[in-house]
Design an enzyme around this catalytic site. Structure first.
Site, PDB file in Angstrom:
ATOM      1  CB  SER A   1      -0.879   0.005   1.262  1.00 42.49           C
ATOM      2  OG  SER A   1      -1.476   1.257   1.477  1.00 42.49           O
TER       3      SER A   1
ATOM      4  CE1 TYR B   1      -3.751  -2.160   5.587  1.00 43.66           C
ATOM      5  CE2 TYR B   1      -3.054   0.044   4.947  1.00 43.66           C
ATOM      6  CZ  TYR B   1      -3.563  -1.198   4.611  1.00 43.66           C
ATOM      7  OH  TYR B   1      -3.883  -1.480   3.309  1.00 43.66           O
TER       8      TYR B   1
END
Length: 276
Positions: free
Chosen positions: A159, A172
């Site tokens: 990501s 995350y």
């Protein structure tokens, strides 16, 4: 007439047999994890619609069966990637069914912004176990297969959160940053066996996971948009990193070189993130 009929039937059965063998040998096969929702689901549908046979893995078996009902090219292989031994067994089951795998795309990921804002070590540990170690378990499962085959493709979905820290994403971001570094290291190791390693760095994609975010997500895109970009990058281009949308990812790549004070100010304004 009996012998003529027998002769015709034998040819028909022979044709069916040869065709089935040919399809198994010539078909293009992909293994996708995290396939029950979000990017993984959209990617499974994209590959299936393009004629690929898709081994779809995720924990929610009912959602995988729904995908199979929608498109028979999608085959459910339920799996919790945190279980290393089960992951290896599932991959063997996939090989037994498909005979070969050309591409593996590891999309599994979880995110809990509320727990991460509270700095829950339990939740962050769960995120690392799923996002990083779960993906590592999948890579371990395909390791020997691709090295012995001396061809194939391992794709790791990270990501833009792996570039630098973002709001409400302490676990995350850490997990995605670890995946990005892992992909770069594995690139060198697998290249010696003629196996391609690819990193996917999506921007903000509208999924059940990002719906939890309480800040503005610039350049928000659909899972179908992401699937189109990933499919094109995996099948038509020979690049290490597939990143999109470019308007966001290039900006964040530039931001990654900025001094921390300037970076924090710009990201705070872009996301309109305020501490509560």
């Amino acid at each position: 007439t009996f012998f003529n009929s027998t002769h015709i039937l034998s040819h028909i059965f022979y044709y069916i047999f040869i065709k089935s063998v040919y399809i198994k040998i010539m078909s293009k096969n992909v293994w996708i994890t995290g396939a029950s929702s979000g990017i993984g689901k959209a990617l499974a549908i994209k590959f299936a619609n393009e004629g690929w046979q898709v081994a779809a893995s995720a924990r929610r078996e009912n959602l995988l069966k729904d995908l199979n009902n929608q498109n028979p090219n999608i085959h459910p292989f339920p799996l919790d990637v945190k279980n290393e031994e089960k992951t290896k067994n599932i991959f063997q089951n996939i090989i037994e069914k498909f005979k070969t795998i050309d591409i593996s795309v590891f999309c599994t990921g979880i995110h809990d912004p509320d727990a991460e804002k509270e700095l829950s070590s339990e939740k962050i540990r769960e995120i690392m176990e799923t996002n990083f170690f779960g993906t590592l378990n999948c890579i371990t499962a395909v390791n020997d297969y691709f090295r012995e085959k001396k061809s194939g493709h391992i794709s790791i979905v990270s990501s833009v959160a792996g570039y630098r820290g973002l709001p409400a994403a302490s676990g995350y971001c850490a997990s995605k940053s670890a995946l990005s570094s892992l992909a770069e290291s594995l690139y060198f190791d697998f290249k010696r066996s003629n196996v391609r390693v690819c990193l996917v760095s999506p921007g903000f994609i509208k999924t059940p996971m990002t719906d939890k975010n309480d800040f503005k997500m610039p350049f928000l895109k659909t899972p179908e948009y992401a699937a189109d970009k990933i499919y094109d990058g995996l099948t038509n281009k020979n690049i290490f990193e597939i990143h999109f949308p470019k308007a966001l990812t290039i900006l964040l790549k530039i931001f990654s070189f900025l001094p921390s004070k300037l970076y924090f100010g710009l990201i705070g304004r872009m996301t309109k993130y305020q501490k509560k």
